[in-house]
Design a protein around this motif. Structure first.
Motif, PDB file in Angstrom:
ATOM      1  N   PHE A   1     -17.553 -58.070 -44.800  1.00 26.37           N
ATOM      2  CA  PHE A   1     -16.816 -57.484 -43.687  1.00 26.37           C
ATOM      3  C   PHE A   1     -17.736 -57.256 -42.495  1.00 26.37           C
ATOM      4  CE2 PHE A   1     -15.148 -53.944 -41.228  1.00 26.37           C
ATOM      5  CZ  PHE A   1     -13.885 -54.418 -40.932  1.00 26.37           C
ATOM      6  N   ASP A   2     -18.917 -56.705 -42.758  1.00 24.65           N
ATOM      7  CA  ASP A   2     -19.894 -56.480 -41.680  1.00 24.65           C
ATOM      8  C   ASP A   2     -20.290 -57.806 -41.023  1.00 24.65           C
ATOM      9  OD1 ASP A   2     -19.820 -53.773 -42.205  1.00 24.65           O
ATOM     10  OD2 ASP A   2     -21.681 -53.764 -43.385  1.00 24.65           O
TER      11      ASP A   2
ATOM     12  N   TYR B   1     -22.565 -62.468 -52.471  1.00 22.21           N
ATOM     13  CA  TYR B   1     -21.313 -63.221 -52.548  1.00 22.21           C
ATOM     14  C   TYR B   1     -20.127 -62.351 -52.956  1.00 22.21           C
ATOM     15  CZ  TYR B   1     -18.081 -66.983 -53.804  1.00 22.21           C
ATOM     16  OH  TYR B   1     -16.991 -67.808 -53.885  1.00 22.21           O
ATOM     17  N   LYS B   2     -20.335 -61.398 -53.837  1.00 24.89           N
ATOM     18  CA  LYS B   2     -19.238 -60.559 -54.332  1.00 24.89           C
ATOM     19  C   LYS B   2     -19.180 -59.182 -53.667  1.00 24.89           C
ATOM     20  CE  LYS B   2     -18.847 -62.769 -58.794  1.00 24.89           C
ATOM     21  NZ  LYS B   2     -18.740 -62.610 -60.224  1.00 24.89           N
TER      22      LYS B   2
ATOM     23  N   TRP C   1     -19.903 -68.405 -48.559  1.00 27.01           N
ATOM     24  CA  TRP C   1     -19.575 -69.688 -49.186  1.00 27.01           C
ATOM     25  C   TRP C   1     -20.453 -70.083 -50.365  1.00 27.01           C
ATOM     26  CZ3 TRP C   1     -23.682 -73.022 -48.796  1.00 27.01           C
ATOM     27  CH2 TRP C   1     -24.612 -72.753 -47.789  1.00 27.01           C
ATOM     28  N   ASP C   2     -21.526 -69.359 -50.632  1.00 27.37           N
ATOM     29  CA  ASP C   2     -22.443 -69.727 -51.716  1.00 27.37           C
ATOM     30  C   ASP C   2     -22.353 -68.718 -52.862  1.00 27.37           C
ATOM     31  OD1 ASP C   2     -24.453 -70.540 -53.390  1.00 27.37           O
ATOM     32  OD2 ASP C   2     -26.068 -70.365 -51.911  1.00 27.37           O
TER      33      ASP C   2
END
Length: 135
Positions: free
Chosen positions: A36-37, A29-30, A22-23
């Motif tokens: 996924f992990d 973030y990208k 979310w940040d």
């Protein structure tokens, strides 16, 4: 799948700990593999699956956003302090870490226009001054 409030709150807590979800300032973030992990880790802790967790978070975010809008609207309406909307939704306070996520940002274009207005310089003024120099 019906989620009890206590399990939803636990999901929110685990989600909040994973800033990469979310940040946008978080270094991961990208990075989708990391996310996924992290989703897998949360699913293991809650004994659920990734798909249900993602759907529940999306639902919680939507509810939080609606509650924020309702609250913000009541604050802007000019209502008295007795009439201000205070959310009674069970997860509102737990979701407050997302409050800046929904804050509109100024665009660079708007910032430039506002700066020009503040300084009294417009494109028309610039053109006029340029034409005056030619005379």
């Amino acid at each position: 799948m019906e989620w009890p409030d206590c399990k939803s709150l636990e999901l929110i807590q685990l989600y909040r700990e994973k800033r990469s979800f979310w940040d946008p300032l978080d270094k991961n973030y990208k990075i989708n593999e990391k996310k996924f992990d992290d989703w897998e880790e949360i699913a293991t802790k809650l004994n659920t699956n990734v798909t249900n967790n993602k759907k529940k978070i999306e639902s919680l975010q939507g509810s939080y956003h609606r509650e924020r809008q309702r609250q913000d609207t009541s604050h802007r309406s000019g209502a008295g302090t007795d009439d201000l909307c205070q959310s009674k939704w069970f997860a509102f306070n737990e979701m407050q870490f997302l409050k800046d996520k929904y804050k509109p940002r100024q665009t660079k274009g708007l910032t430039n226009i506002l700066n020009k207005i503040r300084t009294g310089l417009t494109d028309l003024d610039t053109e006029k001054s340029g034409m005056a120099d030619l005379k």
